[in-house]
Scaffold this motif. Structure first.
Motif, PDB file in Angstrom:
ATOM      1  N   UNK A  61       0.827  -1.213   0.000  1.00  0.00           N
ATOM      2  CA  UNK A  61       0.000   0.000   0.000  1.00  0.00           C
ATOM      3  C   UNK A  61       0.857   1.257   0.000  1.00  0.00           C
ATOM      4  N   UNK A  79      15.505 -13.599   2.628  1.00  0.00           N
ATOM      5  CA  UNK A  79      16.540 -14.292   3.413  1.00  0.00           C
ATOM      6  C   UNK A  79      17.446 -13.293   4.121  1.00  0.00           C
ATOM      7  N   UNK A 117       2.288   1.718  -3.415  1.00  0.00           N
ATOM      8  CA  UNK A 117       1.264   2.199  -4.358  1.00  0.00           C
ATOM      9  C   UNK A 117       1.054   3.700  -4.208  1.00  0.00           C
ATOM     10  N   UNK A 129       4.195  -8.103  -4.921  1.00  0.00           N
ATOM     11  CA  UNK A 129       4.982  -8.513  -6.092  1.00  0.00           C
ATOM     12  C   UNK A 129       4.859  -7.490  -7.206  1.00  0.00           C
ATOM     13  N   UNK A 130       3.644  -6.995  -7.370  1.00  0.00           N
ATOM     14  CA  UNK A 130       3.420  -5.991  -8.419  1.00  0.00           C
ATOM     15  C   UNK A 130       4.301  -4.776  -8.158  1.00  0.00           C
ATOM     16  N   UNK A 184       7.069  -4.669  -6.381  1.00  0.00           N
ATOM     17  CA  UNK A 184       8.487  -5.020  -6.544  1.00  0.00           C
ATOM     18  C   UNK A 184       8.833  -4.953  -8.030  1.00  0.00           C
ATOM     19  N   UNK A 185       7.935  -5.529  -8.836  1.00  0.00           N
ATOM     20  CA  UNK A 185       8.149  -5.534 -10.280  1.00  0.00           C
ATOM     21  C   UNK A 185       8.224  -4.127 -10.855  1.00  0.00           C
ATOM     22  N   UNK A 237      12.600 -17.248   2.078  1.00  0.00           N
ATOM     23  CA  UNK A 237      13.102 -17.020   0.724  1.00  0.00           C
ATOM     24  C   UNK A 237      12.098 -16.289  -0.142  1.00  0.00           C
ATOM     25  N   UNK A 238      10.905 -16.026   0.407  1.00  0.00           N
ATOM     26  CA  UNK A 238       9.896 -15.275  -0.333  1.00  0.00           C
ATOM     27  C   UNK A 238       8.910 -14.669   0.653  1.00  0.00           C
ATOM     28  N   UNK A 239       8.381 -13.490   0.315  1.00  0.00           N
ATOM     29  CA  UNK A 239       7.371 -12.903   1.194  1.00  0.00           C
ATOM     30  C   UNK A 239       6.155 -13.812   1.354  1.00  0.00           C
ATOM     31  N   UNK A 240       5.938 -14.674   0.380  1.00  0.00           N
ATOM     32  CA  UNK A 240       4.744 -15.508   0.413  1.00  0.00           C
ATOM     33  C   UNK A 240       4.792 -16.546   1.520  1.00  0.00           C
ATOM     34  N   UNK A 249       0.585 -10.606  -1.065  1.00  0.00           N
ATOM     35  CA  UNK A 249       1.851 -10.912  -1.755  1.00  0.00           C
ATOM     36  C   UNK A 249       1.781 -10.534  -3.225  1.00  0.00           C
ATOM     37  N   UNK A 250       0.609 -10.743  -3.836  1.00  0.00           N
ATOM     38  CA  UNK A 250       0.501 -10.389  -5.252  1.00  0.00           C
ATOM     39  C   UNK A 250       0.596  -8.864  -5.413  1.00  0.00           C
ATOM     40  N   UNK A 257      -1.551 -14.471   0.026  1.00  0.00           N
ATOM     41  CA  UNK A 257      -1.177 -14.464  -1.387  1.00  0.00           C
ATOM     42  C   UNK A 257      -1.772 -13.241  -2.091  1.00  0.00           C
TER      43      UNK A 257
END
Lengths: 225, 252, 651
Positions: free
Chosen positions: C52, C189, C55, C176-177, C179-180, C67-70, C172-173, C169
């Motif tokens: 948020x 990690x 954004x 991810x958006x 981060x991308x 190894x992943x936020x998920x 996380x999505x 998730x």
């Protein structure tokens, strides 16, 4: 477009479409072959029809191209797949996770290809470029294809070897098709949970028809004739 | 209350770091309770190694209840070991017999390089998700949750796909190291829902492009991924992904 | 005496949040780009906040140890998420959700925060649906609800038994958006090692890369801790193996007050422990109590026979079964809140009616026989199939045929860093969200409220309130941490702590000390506490900590993956945190929610709350390593609610 063709799904689409094309070809081929069971005249007529029909003539190079693309992409995909696992597992136990045929499509495919080469040398080449005796059927002169086929399979020990080799080739082809048929539809996206079951069943029936149908010829010449 | 116990031999992949060459090492363990989980068995081994001043085996694990997707061992030739619909942490020692030799390897996937021992780097999955595994909606300004009814069947099927835990077993078990089931799960989930449908084509194209770029293999529909998926995600979702991808390309 | 200003806005309860938003300071879009926000932890609260904020235009640096936020442990939440949508038309309102949460929390949470939580609950459901979270639906296509403990309405939204997973998730999505898009710099990690304070404000963190061992500083105009709870202090809990209290503990030692550390939730429905090497306990969702009936044998000899393996639960006729929750709490029955259900299970087990085949006998039955008779196996399978499968994988028993064995276990920590209405700790610029803060659940959390709080904080509260602080930061340019003395000092401190751990070179593993600590806490700071036990616990923890620093052994080195070092680092903090929990439990001479003091119980064994003296938030201040912490009290005032004794016996 080139992005699409070079994408993993694009390449697989090419495998799928070329495969489906070859699947159709096999049916036509089988139909023609089964005329062998009707005796020499019937078969010679059908072979002659195939040899002279302009549509079939046009389709021949297309078919060759179909084979070429299918084999080429099969090899490209396989090489890429191998490269994506640089270190192999020491122990793999996949017997319950997937079918043997699905894991060995490249080998089945290459085996079928080797068989195809033999087959072309045995028949297609001779028919197309060789000197065959001719016969008259219904008053028309044509090459005696029947004699060529029966000659191959009914030639003592060599005939038995050829017959067995052909039957093994057809079994390999059947196994290849057992995975290929539904897989082609899956790749195009024409599958779901319900249709997957149906397609596998249809595919298996098709694979059996092809394998058994083609195998009947050498068996016919070996035992029945 | 005496618990049933077994003695086992372990052949474990040991690799110091990403650059080193690894090798198998053999360990023996006695009196392992069959009720303990596979990772608890590894804990026992590690505790033993620590007490002998040896480096314990590094392996990924976290929630230990089959949902975080962190654990990732290839056991006796199978992703997550000899049981169905489970993660490694849910595998129990009752699946092994007394005196058995158990081979433990990391995921062997070029796009998931080994970090140490049995740990692999699954950053590739992150990159695929970042390329399109979302609905492009920002916080706030969305309609009421019940504004758009969604057929129960669609919601259920979306949920089947959404169950993916991102563990990588599908890629690990695939003879082609293909990530199609992982990508399909997300593309299919979102394509089934009206909220995700809007950008379904874009999503399929971007995620596939990233997947290809990262060096995963090509799917040949063997179906092993589905069988070894801890959540049983169906190949039907790959068919939907293919469909989305092809129509997306036809449209453009 | 109190230094605590809760900053609750003036006005009527229902207007506070809208008034706050109307008058708070905001940061203009051009300035947002110049502001760095550090978010530690990527679960519901952290992931939602990071996404948020990004954004909105802030530059976010997010950190997680996985190894992943998920993989954050929010993913393991099974049952559902509450919201006051009133879709089932059963009379739910924002006020009712607020009231149930305050009451469920035994009147030990801050009224204004809880009201705000109930207020934003509906927006969470809207947001999740927009993200593509596949909530369960009716055949009409509209969202389905189920009921949960502590409520008389059905207000829980769910996605099979994986609601936490689906909501995470979703967040996380969104993350991810971002981060991308380059708006979030994600550090996987990576573990927080310290918080850096410059001129009295939180200005960044020092981290350790868990792969390379690199110690690194990160600058931020504000730091958000969304690092979850500290339930793992008990060693055995429903938490993930890596869940830890180190981030909040470092913050505490840097001056943030720690509120209500003794408020720990024991979840009544977990699979009982089986053996010494058990590493964690698996929760069976509370939603199972919708259809399962909890019982133990009425006759002691039956319980003994079951423990000895001579009898099976199916052999006990209905009239010899004691459905003790239905007997004691007729109005709520099997759906009483978690603390009540847990204590009732302990009471039966302590009196010799437990059914588990081990020394403690700690276990009771959760039986689906009756639900299957009433609804059919198919309905039960559709509702709980995946939970039943999970149970069977672990226990090798089929819950469709034989009752589930369950027992209470450590699940959630209501306590956490003290925060004001803006979710800011006592350190300016240090914000705390989700389970890591103390704010919304009082002494006991209701089921399906953790997901609600995490996402409320992450999506709809923090992104606003933090701006009220950041609006004053726009004139402070981004700094290079290498140029700040405070960061250098913090890095050195971290390195010397690691060296200290590595150089003990004793002969016991970190897990050994963790297990020992867990035993002390479970026995003496667990489901039932008393003065004597708590005093013993403090001494025992001190002794254990001393031994830890004399006899710990960590093999390997510091510049590669070293799980033993990671564990030791976390256990070192737990060994201090456990002691603070005991202090808090000792100072609270009453029973409320998850905190049950044996000295303060009614004759019927129900909790005896003492509102006249203890209606406050206990916020502890760190005073130095070997000094007792100092207690500060934030009095709790209820304007809109009549404080009552919790009663789940009659409606």
């Amino acid at each position: 477009m080139s992005n699409f063709i070079n994408s993993s799904i694009g390449k697989k689409l090419i495998m799928s479409i070329s495969g489906l094309f070859l699947i159709m070809f096999l049916l036509v081929h089988l139909t023609a072959n089964l005329f062998l069971l009707g005796g020499s005249d019937a078969f010679n007529l059908s072979a002659h029809f195939m040899d002279t029909n302009p549509l079939i003539q046009i389709m021949q190079p297309v078919l060759a191209l179909g084979f070429f693309i299918h084999i080429l992409y099969g090899i490209i995909i396989e090489l890429q797949n191998r490269a994506s696992r640089p270190v192999n597992y020491a122990k793999v136990n996949q017997k319950d996770a997937s079918t043997w045929a699905s894991r060995n499509m490249i080998w089945l495919g290459l085996f079928v290809f080797a068989f195809l080469v033999t087959h072309i040398i045995n028949f297609f080449w001779v028919l197309k470029f060789g000197e065959l005796e001719t016969v008259f059927v219904d008053g028309e002169q044509m090459e005696n294809s029947y004699a060529l086929v029966s000659g191959l399979f009914m030639n003592g020990t060599t005939g038995i070897i050829y017959s067995v080799a052909y039957i093994i080739g057809f079994i390999a082809l059947g196994l290849h098709l057992h995975h290929a048929f539904w897989s082609a539809f899956q790749t195009i996206g024409w599958s779901n949970i319900k249709w997957r079951k149906r397609l596998t069943i249809i595919g298996d029936i098709y694979a059996i028809i092809i394998a058994v149908g083609f195998s009947i010829i050498p068996i016919y010449f070996l035992f029945i004739n | 209350m005496a618990h049933k116990t077994i003695n086992i031999k372990l052949k474990v992949w040991r690799q110091k770091d990403a650059k080193s060459k690894g090798a198998f090492e053999t360990y023996e363990l006695k009196n392992i309770s069959v009720d303990s989980s596979f990772l608890e068995m590894l804990d026992v081994l590690n505790e033993k190694l620590v007490s002998e001043n040896k480096e314990p085996i590094a392996y990924d694990h976290d929630c230990r209840e089959g949902i975080c997707g962190m654990c990732s061992l290839f056991i006796n030739g199978r992703a997550h070991g000899p049981d169905d619909l489970i993660t490694t942490c849910q595998l129990h020692m009752r699946k092994f017999s007394d005196g058995e030799t158990i081979v433990i390897e990391p995921w062997r996937v070029g796009s998931f390089p080994v970090i140490k021992d049995l740990m692999v780097d699954r950053t590739a999955y992150e990159k695929i998700m970042q390329a399109g595994g979302f609905v492009s909606v920002s916080t706030g300004g969305v309609p009421d949750a019940n504004a758009i009814p969604i057929p129960k069947e669609d919601a259920d099927e979306a949920m089947d796909a959404a169950a993916c835990i991102g563990c990588g077993a599908c890629v690990a078990t695939c003879k082609n190291s293909s990530a199609m089931l992982f990508v399909a799960a997300k593309v299919s989930q979102l394509a089934l829902l009206p909220q995700g449908k809007v950008e379904a084509s874009r999503r399929a194209k971007n995620m596939i492009a990233k997947m290809d770029e990262l060096g995963f293999g090509n799917c040949s529909n063997t179906g092993a991924c589905e069988m070894e998926c801890p959540k049983g995600i169906s190949l039907a979702h790959i068919a939907r992904l293919n469909r989305e991808f092809l129509t997306a390309n036809i449209k453009s | 005496m109190t230094k605590l200003d809760s900053k609750v806005p003036k006005g009527k309860l229902k207007d506070k949040w809208s008034n706050y938003k109307a008058h708070q300071n905001l940061v203009n879009p051009a300035n947002k780009r110049k502001i760095d926000v550090i978010v530690v932890g990527t679960g519901l609260a952290g992931g939602a906040a990071a996404a948020s904020l990004a954004e909105m235009g802030f530059k976010v640096k997010a950190f997680c140890y996985q190894d992943s936020p998920r993989r954050a442990h929010s993913i393991a939440a099974q049952g559902g998420i509450n919201a006051a949508k009133n879709y089932p038309n059963d009379g739910d309102t924002i006020y009712r959700l607020f009231y149930d949460t305050i009451k469920g929390g035994d009147y030990r949470s801050r009224e204004a925060n809880v009201y705000r939580l109930a207020e934003v609950s509906n927006a969470i459901i809207d947001q999740a649906v927009a993200q593509g979270v596949p909530f369960a639906r009716e055949y009409s296509g509209y969202l389905d609800n189920r009921s949960f403990g502590g409520a008389l309405v059905s207000r829980t939204f769910y996605a099979r038994g994986q609601t936490g997973q689906q909501l995470l998730l979703g967040a996380y999505s969104a993350l991810s958006r971002q981060i991308g898009l380059g708006n979030v710099e994600m550090h996987n990690r990576t573990e927080l090692m310290d918080i850096v304070i410059v001129d009295g404000k939180a200005r960044g963190i020092v981290t350790r890369n868990l792969i390379t061992g690199e110690i690194k500083s990160h600058f931020g105009h504000a730091v958000v801790l969304a690092t979850g709870g500290y339930g793992n202090v008990f060693y055995l809990s429903t938490n993930a193996m890596g869940s830890n209290g180190s981030a909040v503990w470092k913050a505490y030692k840097r001056g943030a007050f720690f509120a209500n550390p003794a408020f720990v939730q024991i979840h009544p429905t977990c699979i009982p422990r089986h053996g010494e090497f058990q590493s964690k306990l698996t929760l069976m969702s509370e939603s199972l109590r919708n259809d399962g009936r909890i019982w133990v044998p009425k006759k002691k000899e039956d319980a003994e026979a079951i423990r000895a393996g001579k009898m099976r639960p199916e052999d006990i006729p209905d009239e010899d079964r004691d459905f003790y929750l239905e007997r004691r709490y007729p109005a709520f029955g099997n759906l009483v809140p978690r603390d009540v259900a847990s204590r009732a299970a302990k009471e039966r087990t302590d009196n010799g009616f437990g059914i588990e085949k081990n020394e403690s006998g700690e276990g009771v039955y959760l039986d689906f026989k009756y639900a299957i008779e009433r609804l059919g196996k198919d309905v039960i399978e559709a509702r709980y199939g995946n939970l039943f499968q999970m149970y069977e994988k672990i226990t090798d028993e089929n819950p469709y045929e034989t009752p589930m064995r369950i027992y209470p276990t450590i699940h959630y920590t209501m306590g956490g860093l003290w925060v004001d209405y803006e979710l800011q700790s006592t350190i300016p610029g240090l914000f705390v969200t989700g389970e890591a803060n103390f704010s919304d659940h009082g002494a006991n959390r209701l089921g399906a409220s953790a997901l609600m709080q995490g996402l409320a904080d992450g999506y709809f509260v923090l992104p606003y309130t933090i701006q009220n602080y950041l609006a004053y930061e726009i004139t402070n340019p981004r700094k290079n941490p290498a140029e700040l003395e405070e960061f250098k000092k913090a890095e050195e401190g971290v390195k010397s702590q690691i060296n200290r751990l590595m150089s003990v070179k004793g002969n016991k593993s970190a897990d050994y000390y963790h297990r020992e600590l867990g035993k002390i806490l479970w026995d003496k700071v667990g489901m039932a506490r008393n003065e004597k036990g708590l005093k013993e616990a403090i001494e025992e923890i001190k002794a254990l900590r001393k031994e830890f620093w004399e006899n710990l052994h960590i093999p390997g080195n510091t510049n590669t993956v070293n799980p033993e070092l990671e564990k030791a680092n976390r256990v070192a903090d737990f060994l201090e945190l456990g002691e603070l929990m005991a202090y808090d439990a000792l100072s609270r001479n009453e029973s409320c929610g998850g905190h049950f003091r044996e000295e303060y119980a009614t004759e019927e064994g129900e909790a005896m709350r003492r509102d006249d003296e203890y209606m406050y938030v206990a916020a502890w201040e760190y005073k130095g390593d070997d000094k007792e912490p100092e207690l500060h009290k934030e009095p709790l005032e209820y304007e809109e609610i009549e404080v009552k004794t919790r009663n789940y016996k009659t409606a």
